[in-house]
Design a protein around this motif. Sequence first.
Motif: not given
Length: 178
Positions: A118-132, A148-152
């Motif tokens: 439900d984080n708004l980075a998913v729809p607004d910034l296209g964040v799908v895969a995340y490594l932090g 590092a962020i991927d949109d897939q």
Amino acid sequence: MTFYTAKQGVAFPEQPLSEHTDRLSDPARLAALDATGVMDTPSEDVFDRTVRLATTMLGVPVGLVSFVGEARQFFKAQCGLTKDISETPLSHSFCQYVVAHDMTLAVSDARDHPLLRDNLAVPDLGVVAYLGVPIHAPTGETIGSFCAIDDQPRNWTDKDIEGLTDIAAMLETELKLR
């Protein structure tokens, strides 16, 4: 579905800590962040190089050096964001969880993650895969995330985590040298 950290078999919590807000607003943590002098400053080659290296090394479209304040995250360096932004509110931050938990967060698909979907980075910034991975101040407090962020969807490997952790350690050394 389980989401692992750099320590094999250690699952990242699927809910925020009860003291999440307290950890982010901890005066000692915020003082350590302030002491680094990185918030709201122009880009610097040393930080910019790290995100370029990480995106190339991991083959991802986005890399960030994100420092997390009490109510926002500031991107000291970013590569690949489609929007030219230097900060977001915490409503758009996965990095806040890396900071609050002081743990690596590796998520193959945030749209399925109970903590992040439900984080708004998913729809607004296209964040799908995340490594932090956490970034620590010279005094030890967790002040940010190198991510590092991927949109897939993507399955992060131990090598991916190790590489990002090593680069984050170089950033911590840079902060100590200042």
